[in-house]
Design an enzyme around this catalytic site. Structure first.
Site, short mmCIF file in Angstrom:
data_model
loop_
_atom_site.label_atom_id
_atom_site.label_comp_id
_atom_site.label_asym_id
_atom_site.label_seq_id
_atom_site.Cartn_x
_atom_site.Cartn_y
_atom_site.Cartn_z
N TYR A 97 -30.62 15.63 -16.39
CA TYR A 97 -32.06 15.44 -16.24
C TYR A 97 -32.30 14.01 -15.78
CZ TYR A 97 -36.97 14.87 -17.76
OH TYR A 97 -38.32 14.60 -17.83
N ASP A 123 -27.45 7.52 -13.16
CA ASP A 123 -28.64 7.56 -14.01
C ASP A 123 -28.21 7.16 -15.43
OD1 ASP A 123 -31.31 9.96 -14.76
OD2 ASP A 123 -30.73 8.05 -15.68
N LYS A 173 -35.30 3.15 -21.38
CA LYS A 173 -35.12 3.23 -22.84
C LYS A 173 -34.77 1.88 -23.47
CE LYS A 173 -34.00 8.10 -22.37
NZ LYS A 173 -34.86 8.98 -23.19
#
Ligand code: KE4
Length: 435
Positions: free
Chosen positions: A147, A242, A275
């Site tokens: 994702y 990612d 994050k």
């Protein structure tokens, strides 16, 4: 067991559902996959949060990764309070954006420049546009179960959220938008070779989660990772890592530093971060070599922008967080704590005869109610959902909060103590015995 006369979580959930779709601002929070009532967080401190009923939980989500220091770290809190006094947002450059950029680049040598944005989705979307702009090509490869945020072109067989709903693509994404997105099987070298033979010269990039936290915890094998790198180099496609979840979470040098130890000289081309680098505030980033990054506006033709990009309060939060995790001994202690959790859970499951496999790296862990670690999405999908849901609720009833979805990773913070780990393992042992 926890029982309350009036469940204030349910009261809030009913009220929320009247004004917010599904009562949540991000689908996974709604507990749809596991059933039951989401816990509305009243406050959090260290490794814990307290819900609307005042019930305490050991938190293994930590905002899905950002809270690596635990909630309310005093050094970070002071930095944020101080920054807020100087102003919330200017829409103009500040020194602290430079400091944060320099700090990120210090630990991720594959990047010479970085652009700050406000969410992982925005960072992934921008990185994709940059890869296409820099190569002049349209096609991209992503992997099933990974994702990369909810940008249209990437919302194809995503691993987080959608996988839980068993909906391989999202409504509202026109077919022409995803016609250039090839979705391959994670860890499948043969398929990768074939895709490059067929489309290599049209590929702008390969985008990957180096450790797929949106399939809970699946590592890219070394042969697979090596081949991705080699084929991207051979065909002139960019290799996009990612690391929104793994960045500054699995190691100070992020997942790419783990692979650089296994594959000499390994580096991706573009890295996406989020994050942890925001420390819990809305901040993400993407970066890479100067030649590629200079293609971005205003120095190049690839447009990208953001009102709150590099926000002065968020950068203070992120910078204070990165400074703390760079301190000597931080990673040895965090990794030891995470290993102790994984070993404890594995031993408890074995004792109860429950099929169980687990893995961890730095402050990130995952486990499956499967006898061995799955290597791809299809294998992850063979997990026993009903059994996981029983485990989830058994732990929740015992004040242990893990991800409310089988396909999500878990996170340990520097605030989690050995006592917390022992309490967690003891709770799991009780629940495993009931499975
Ligand atoms: P955000 O837009 O949610 O900040 O980041 C998107 C994203 C991009 N790349 C990776 C590898 C990610 O894990 C994420 C977001 N992760 C999910 C948890 N699997 C966030 C939780 C949620 O969607 O509510």
């Amino acid at each position: 067991m926890l029982t309350t006369m009036t469940d204030l979580n349910q009261t809030l959930f009913n009220r929320a559902a009247r004004v917010i779709p599904g009562g949540v601002n991000s689908p996974v929070r709604a507990f749809r996959a596991v059933g039951g009532t989401p816990r509305f967080v009243q406050r959090a401190q260290g490794a814990y949060f307290w819900d609307a009923n005042g019930q305490k939980y050991i938190d293994y989500i930590g905002s899905w990764g950002p809270m690596i220091l635990g909630h309310g770290n005093p050094v970070v809190l002071e930095a944020v309070q101080k920054a807020a006094l100087d102003g919330f947002s200017f829409g103009a450059p500040t020194e602290r954006e430079i400091e944060l950029a320099e700090e990120i680049l210090k630990h991720v040598p594959s990047m010479e420049m970085v652009r700050l944005v406000s969410s992982g989705t925005e960072a992934g979307m921008s990185a994709l546009r940059l890869a296409r702009g820099a190569t002049g090509r349209s096609k991209i490869i992503k992997f099933e179960g990974c994702y990369h945020g909810h940008a249209d072109a990437l919302l194809v067989k995503a691993g987080s959220g959608l996988a839980t709903f068993g909906n391989p693509t999202s409504a509202g994404v026109p077919p022409e938008v995803v016609q250039h997105t090839l979705v391959l099987e994670y860890n499948n070298v043969a398929q990768l070779e074939e895709a490059f033979q067929l489309h290599g010269k049209e590929l702008a990039c390969v985008m990957i989660e180096p450790i797929a936290g949106n399939m809970n915890f699946v590592r890219a094998s070394v042969p697979f990772m090596k081949r991705c790198r080699e084929l991207c180099t051979e065909y002139g496609a960019l290799f996009v890592f990612d690391e929104v979840m793994t960045g500054f979470r699995v190691a100070l040098g992020s997942a790419q530093s783990v692979y650089a130890q296994l594959i000499p000289g390994f580096q991706p081309d573009i890295t996406v971060l989020g994050k942890v680098i925001g420390g819990g505030m809305p901040l993400a980033a993407f970066g890479g070599p100067r030649a590629i990054m200079q293609q971005l506006a205003p120095t190049g033709p690839v447009y990208q922008a953001g009102t709150l990009s590099g926000n002065p309060v968020a950068t203070a939060c992120g910078l204070a967080t990165l400074k703390e995790i760079a301190k000597p001994g931080f990673w040895d202690s965090l990794s030891a704590r995470t290993h102790s959790l994984v070993h404890g859970l594995s031993a408890a499951a074995a004792k109860a005869g429950v099929p169980f496999s687990a893995d961890c790296q730095g402050g990130m862990f995952g486990f499956f109610l499967l006898p061995e670690l799955p290597q791809n999405y299809a294998k992850v999908m063979t997990s026993d959902s009903p059994k996981f849901n029983k485990l989830f609720h058994g732990l929740l009833d015992r004040g242990v909060y893990i991800a409310p979805a089988l396909y999500e990773a878990g996170f340990v913070s520097a605030a989690h103590t050995e006592a917390d780990i022992a309490q967690t393992v003891a709770a799991a042992a009780e629940v495993f015995a009931q499975l």
